[in-house]
Structures are given as structure tokens and as C-alpha cells.
Design a protein around this motif. Structure first.
Motif, PDB file in Angstrom:
ATOM      1  N   ILE A  59     -24.228 -25.752 -26.736  1.00 11.88           N
ATOM      2  CA  ILE A  59     -23.412 -26.300 -25.808  1.00 11.88           C
ATOM      3  C   ILE A  59     -23.606 -27.346 -24.774  1.00 11.88           C
ATOM      4  N   ALA A  60     -25.096 -27.497 -24.622  1.00 16.34           N
ATOM      5  CA  ALA A  60     -25.325 -28.614 -24.057  1.00 16.34           C
ATOM      6  C   ALA A  60     -25.173 -29.969 -24.995  1.00 16.34           C
ATOM      7  N   VAL A 127     -21.024 -29.118 -34.878  1.00 20.77           N
ATOM      8  CA  VAL A 127     -19.419 -29.523 -35.294  1.00 20.77           C
ATOM      9  C   VAL A 127     -18.430 -28.706 -34.627  1.00 20.77           C
ATOM     10  N   PRO A 128     -18.455 -27.263 -35.332  1.00 20.99           N
ATOM     11  CA  PRO A 128     -17.519 -26.451 -34.948  1.00 20.99           C
ATOM     12  C   PRO A 128     -17.281 -26.097 -33.546  1.00 20.99           C
ATOM     13  N   VAL A 129     -18.751 -26.163 -32.560  1.00 16.33           N
ATOM     14  CA  VAL A 129     -18.421 -25.685 -31.375  1.00 16.33           C
ATOM     15  C   VAL A 129     -17.634 -26.820 -30.731  1.00 16.33           C
ATOM     16  N   PHE A 130     -18.075 -28.141 -30.994  1.00 18.05           N
ATOM     17  CA  PHE A 130     -17.647 -29.209 -30.508  1.00 18.05           C
ATOM     18  C   PHE A 130     -16.109 -29.635 -30.326  1.00 18.05           C
ATOM     19  N   ALA A 181     -19.762  -8.449 -27.013  1.00 18.77           N
ATOM     20  CA  ALA A 181     -19.070  -7.899 -28.493  1.00 18.77           C
ATOM     21  C   ALA A 181     -19.661  -8.601 -29.563  1.00 18.77           C
ATOM     22  N   GLY A 182     -20.837  -9.428 -29.696  1.00 18.09           N
ATOM     23  CA  GLY A 182     -21.534 -10.304 -30.497  1.00 18.09           C
ATOM     24  C   GLY A 182     -20.945 -11.553 -30.804  1.00 18.09           C
ATOM     25  N   GLY A 183     -20.087 -12.104 -29.935  1.00 16.45           N
ATOM     26  CA  GLY A 183     -19.543 -13.363 -30.302  1.00 16.45           C
ATOM     27  C   GLY A 183     -20.607 -14.426 -29.956  1.00 16.45           C
ATOM     28  N   ARG A 184     -21.767 -14.225 -29.718  1.00 16.29           N
ATOM     29  CA  ARG A 184     -22.878 -15.202 -29.755  1.00 16.29           C
ATOM     30  C   ARG A 184     -22.317 -16.751 -28.856  1.00 16.29           C
ATOM     31  N   VAL A 185     -22.568 -17.680 -29.585  1.00 20.72           N
ATOM     32  CA  VAL A 185     -22.200 -18.975 -28.687  1.00 20.72           C
ATOM     33  C   VAL A 185     -20.704 -19.179 -28.449  1.00 20.72           C
ATOM     34  N   TRP A 186     -19.892 -18.552 -29.163  1.00 16.27           N
ATOM     35  CA  TRP A 186     -18.294 -18.550 -28.976  1.00 16.27           C
ATOM     36  C   TRP A 186     -17.936 -17.807 -27.648  1.00 16.27           C
ATOM     37  N   SER A 187     -18.801 -17.109 -27.184  1.00 12.24           N
ATOM     38  CA  SER A 187     -18.668 -16.565 -25.764  1.00 12.24           C
ATOM     39  C   SER A 187     -18.500 -17.637 -24.837  1.00 12.24           C
ATOM     40  N   LEU A 188     -19.404 -18.522 -24.911  1.00 15.24           N
ATOM     41  CA  LEU A 188     -19.700 -19.619 -24.066  1.00 15.24           C
ATOM     42  C   LEU A 188     -18.444 -20.549 -24.093  1.00 15.24           C
ATOM     43  N   VAL A 189     -17.854 -21.026 -25.237  1.00 11.69           N
ATOM     44  CA  VAL A 189     -16.401 -21.742 -25.668  1.00 11.69           C
ATOM     45  C   VAL A 189     -15.414 -20.852 -24.974  1.00 11.69           C
ATOM     46  N   ALA A 190     -15.417 -19.560 -25.122  1.00 16.09           N
ATOM     47  CA  ALA A 190     -14.271 -18.570 -24.889  1.00 16.09           C
ATOM     48  C   ALA A 190     -14.042 -18.720 -23.428  1.00 16.09           C
TER      49      ALA A 190
END
Length: 519
Positions: A59-60, A127-130, A181-190
């Protein structure tokens, strides 16, 4: 005999009303900030146990570029809308249209730019996170106008409640729910995306500003003329703040960047939240009196005295209590982050001391000097960090503290020349604050050492550290070096038409001890 009050009475009423509005705004901003800080500490404590340093590092890494896009998309429009003396519906419509178009274009551009980050950070996971976070650029531009209009109108109660509610739903509801729920890094995005969506919906509901597109961009030319300079400054400030992340991510690795990012968070939560809260109220207040330099000087000195007397002891206390605070907030796996907190706290303190000088420059439209100062600061940060051996996190943090200290000194000289502040008046700001910081740090160290030798549980030590810092400040405000700060607050209350001797106002006085004294 005419019933019309004399001109001096009208002026006094206007000033009293503005002081009252400023104090009220500060109260609500800090109530919201305090409540938000509690919620964010709760959120952070859980998330740092669910996720690992690599995920925060991802994320950083994405934010290194996205924050640049955010500032570029704003082009200083928010401060320009606040600083403008008069604003028409046509200008608001054109500002909305231009900002949203710019945000949409930058979001698309950032989405396409994503593969370049893989080569820079040597991590394909960025890339996908960005790409997912690139939509925040558009969402951010959609919030600029309504949020700025709320600040312009000094509607800080509504704004504080809105930001608190959207954080609670976006981060504690959506983000934490996805993480558990196990979303890992995508929880920060959401969390980031949902909070901005809710912020726009709420801010628009409060302002109901015109949304009909207007392509008469000539109407906002003057706004962007002022805002363009502010944007250049903001981008420089962004570069100063993001350079450590870029250097660490490139030469140290994603996991060390995660440690540095979490250490910065421990510092930023109390210190930056405090200073940003005051600046949000101080900027529109000073903008309203920009033609009266003596009153601007008075507001600046009052803000510096009061907030400096709190922020420096807070930073000193955090530096001493860092090992226990970090372990309690983040967990034992963040021991490296704990070692960075003292230097980062010092850096944040010096940056804070320079911050209000920057606010005065913007409110008075004295931007060229601020551009030069930020350019010098940026050059110092870049040069200093590149001179530190690769991966030396302590060296990076100490470099930031040293450069920010120089920046604070330069801003003090500039404010002296711009507002006619003498060296004695400057010392009256800094000396009591640093004395209080040393006393608070010493008291917390003694308590921490004693409880550690007794084998007290971690939570007991942390609570004792916080209580010790707060209790130590009280006698300093009544009998010690911070007494002038307390008296200044009482004077501000009287100027706002309040009676400090009444029980109700006395209760408010205790809550307003952190107020920077309005304009």
C-alpha cells in the motif's frame, strides 16, 4: 437619536463573532479528531495483527505515486475556494467540472502507468493494488468542492461529524470486515475507496452545491492562478514526505518500508492529527482577516504558543514511550518500527513548528517565499537520504529530523520579517514548549523504568505513560512555563464574549486548552 450602533461597536461584534466561530470550529474539529483517533487506534491495532509488513509495504509503495496524482489533481483548488473573498455559483460549477475532468484523466493515466511500478519496486504485486487505488484520484476530486465549501463557511461541526462517520463505516465496517474475511491487502483498498465514496455523498448532501457542468473555465482562472502556486508548494511538500518511502522501498525493500510506514503512523496519529486540525480552522480564519497584519500576527503567535506547548511534549513523551506504545498498538513483530519513533517524532515536531508559517503565507498570498523554502527543504531531504547507507532506517529518520529542524528555523525567520515578530517573541514560543517536553519525557521515563522493574503488564505501563504525560502538563500550565498559554486561552474566551468565571465556561476552558486561539 439614532439606534444605529457606532462603527467601532460593529467592528468589535464582527471580531467577537469570528473569534467565537473559530473557537467553536476548533472545538468540533478536535472532538472529531479525538474520537477519530480512538477509532483509528482500534482499527490499527487489529489490522496490524491481521496483516503483515509486506502488505502494508504494498500500500505504501502504491501511495508513493498516488499521492502525487492526488495533489496534481487538486491543483490547489480547495485552498483557493476557501481563500477567495467572494464566490459565485458559476465559479463553483466551473470548479466542479474542471476538477472532476482532471481527476478522471489522472485516474486513467495512473491505471495505465501501473506496470512501471513493478520495475521500480521490483515487486509485481504492486501493480493490481495500484490500479485498484487509482480510482481514489477521481473520488478525491469529487470531494474537493463540497468539503472546501464547508470549511469556507466554518461549518466544522458538520464536517467533523461527517468525517468521523465515513471513517467508521469505511474503515471499521468495510475495511475491517474484508480483512477478517481473509481479504488481506484488498481490505486496505476497500477501506480507502469506500470512505471517499461516503465522504462525497455526505459532503454534497450538506452543501447542495450546483452540479450542472460548466465549461466556462475562464471563471475559475483566478482560482487556479492562486491554486496553481499552492499546488506547486503542495507537490513539493508531498515530495518531502514521500521521498523516504521511495528511497526505502527502492533500496531497502518492501518489508523495511512497511516497518517505516507503521512507525510513521504511530507518530502521525496524535501529532499530525493535532496540527492538521488546527490548520483547517486557522487558514479560513486568517484568510478572513488577511488585510489586518497585526491581527494575523496575534493569531499566529497564539496558535504557535498553545499548540506548540502540547505538540512538543506529546512528541517527547512518544519518543520515550515508543517501545511500549508500538508493542501495544502494533504487536511484537514491529520492534524495528519502535526504534524509529523517537527520530520521527522529532521530525514531526519540527515540521509542525514550521507548518503555521506556511499557513500564514498561503492566507496572505505570499507564496513565492514558500515555494523557495520548500524547494530548499526538498533538496535537503533528497540529498540527505541519498547520502545514508542503503537500508539504514535509523539514518533515514535522523536525516528527516535534521532537515525539518532547519526548515522550522527558516520559517521562524520568515515570520519575523513578514509579521514583525521579534526574537524575544519567538523565544517565548519555543523555550516553554521544549522545557515542558523535557519535563514530560523525564516523568514518563521514571514511571516506565519503575513499572518495568516491577514487572508490570504492558497495558498497565502504557496507561501509566499516557496518564503521566497528561498529569505532568497540568502544573506546567498553572505554575510553570506553560502558564502564559493558559492565560492566553482565557483571554481568547473573554474576547469571544464568554465569561471564564462561570462553571459552564470553566468546563469548556479545560476542553479548549488545546485551542490555538482563533483570529
Amino acid at each position: 437619536m439614532s439606534d444605529t450602533p457606532p462603527p467601532h461597536t460593529l467592528v468589535e461584534d464582527v471580531e467577537k463573532n469570528l473569534t467565537g466561530q473559530t473557537l467553536s470550529g476548533l472545538k468540533w474539529v478536535y472532538l472529531g479528531t479525538g474520537a477519530g483517533l480512538v477509532l483509528q487506534l482500534f482499527y490499527t491495532s487489529i489490522m496490524n495483527r491481521v496483516l503483515d509488513p509486506v502488505e502494508f509495504g504494498l500500500i505504501a509503495s502504491a501511495q508513493v505515486v498516488l499521492r502525487f496524482g492526488k495533489y496534481a489533481s487538486e491543483l490547489g483548488l480547495g485552498p483557493a475556494l476557501i481563500q477567495r473573498e467572494r464566490l459565485t455559483d458559476g465559479e463553483v460549477r466551473a470548479a466542479v467540472t474542471s476538477s472532476v475532468l482532471l481527476g478522471a484523466g489522472l485516474s486513467a493515466g495512473m491505471f495505465l502507468l501501473a506496470p512501471a511500478l513493478e520495475a521500480f519496486f521490483e515487486s509485481p504485486d504492486v501493480v493490481p493494488v495500484f490500479r485498484a487505488l487509482s480510482v481514489t484520484l477521481l473520488l478525491n476530486t469529487m470531494t474537493i468542492v463540497p468539503v472546501s465549501l464547508l470549511s469556507r463557511e466554518l461549518r466544522f461541526k458538520a464536517l467533523a461529524m461527517l468525517e468521523l462517520a465515513t471513517f467508521a463505516v469505511g474503515y471499521l465496517g468495510v475495511g475491517l470486515g474484508v480483512a477478517l474475511a481473509g481479504g488481506r491487502v484488498w481490505s486496505l483498498v476497500a477501506a480507502a475507496v469506500s470512505q471517499l465514496v461516503l465522504l462525497f455523498i455526505g459532503a454534497y448532501a450538506l452543501t447542495r452545491h450546483p452540479l450542472r457542468p460548466s465549461f466556462a473555465f475562464g471563471r475559475v482562472k483566478s482560482l487556479y492562478s492562486f491554486g496553481g502556486k499552492v499546488s506547486v508548494i503542495t507537490l513539493m511538500e508531498y515530495a518531502v514526505s514521500v521521498t523516504p518511502s521511495a528511497v526505502i522501498g527502492r533500496y531497502g525493500g518492501i518489508a523495511p518500508l512497511g516497518q517505516f510506514n507503521r512507525a510513521s503512523l504511530v507518530v502521525d496519529l496524535p501529532l499530525i492529527s493535532f496540527s492538521s486540525g488546527l490548520s483547517r480552522v486557522l487558514f479560513p480564519a486568517i484568510s478572513r482577516i488577511q488585510g489586518d497584519r497585526p491581527k494575523v500576527k496575534e493569531a499566529y503567535l497564539s496558535a504557535m504558543r498553545t499548540s506548540g506547548a502540547l505538540i512538543v511534549p506529546m512528541a517527547a513523551g512518544a519518543a520515550v514511550a515508543a517501545p511500549q506504545l508500538v508493542e501495544a498498538l502494533l504487536g511484537p513483530q514491529w520492534d524495528v518500527a519502535a526504534s524509529l519513533v523517537p527520530a520521527l517524532a522529532a521530525s514531526a515536531s519540527f515540521a509542525f513548528l514550521a507548518h503555521y508559517g506556511g499557513i500564514v503565507c498561503e492566507a496572505l498570498d505570499v507564496l513565492n517565499a514558500k515555494v523557495v523554502l520548500n524547494a530548499v527543504l526538498l533538496a535537503g531531504i533528497v540529498g540527505g537520504l541519498l547520502a545514508v547507507p542503503d537500508g539504514n532506517l535509523i539514518g533515514y529518520a535522523l536525516t528527516m529530523a535534521a532537515v525539518q529542524a532547519v526548515g522550522a528555523a527558516v520559517y521562524a525567520v520568515l515570520m519575523g520579517r513578514l509579521l514583525g515578530i521579534t526574537a524575544r517573541q519567538q523565544l517565548a514560543i519555543y523555550v516553554p514548549a521544549f522545557i515542558a517536553g523535557a519535563v514530560v519525557a523525564g516523568a514518563i521515563w521514571l514511571v516506565t523504568t519503575g513499572l518495568t522493574l516491577l514487572g508490570a503488564p504492558l497495558i498497565v505501563v502504557v496507561v501509566a505513560q499516557i496518564l503521566t504525560g497528561a498529569i505532568t502538563l497540568l502544573p506546567l500550565g498553572w505554575y510553570g512555563p506553560l502558564r502564559p498559554v493558559r492565560l492566553d486561552v482565557l483571554l481568547r474566551l473573554r474576547n469571544a464574549g464568554l465569561d471564564p468565571s462561570s462553571s459552564a465556561v470553566m468546563r469548556r476552558t479545560f476542553r479548549l486548552l488545546s485551542v490555538g486561539g482563533g483570529a
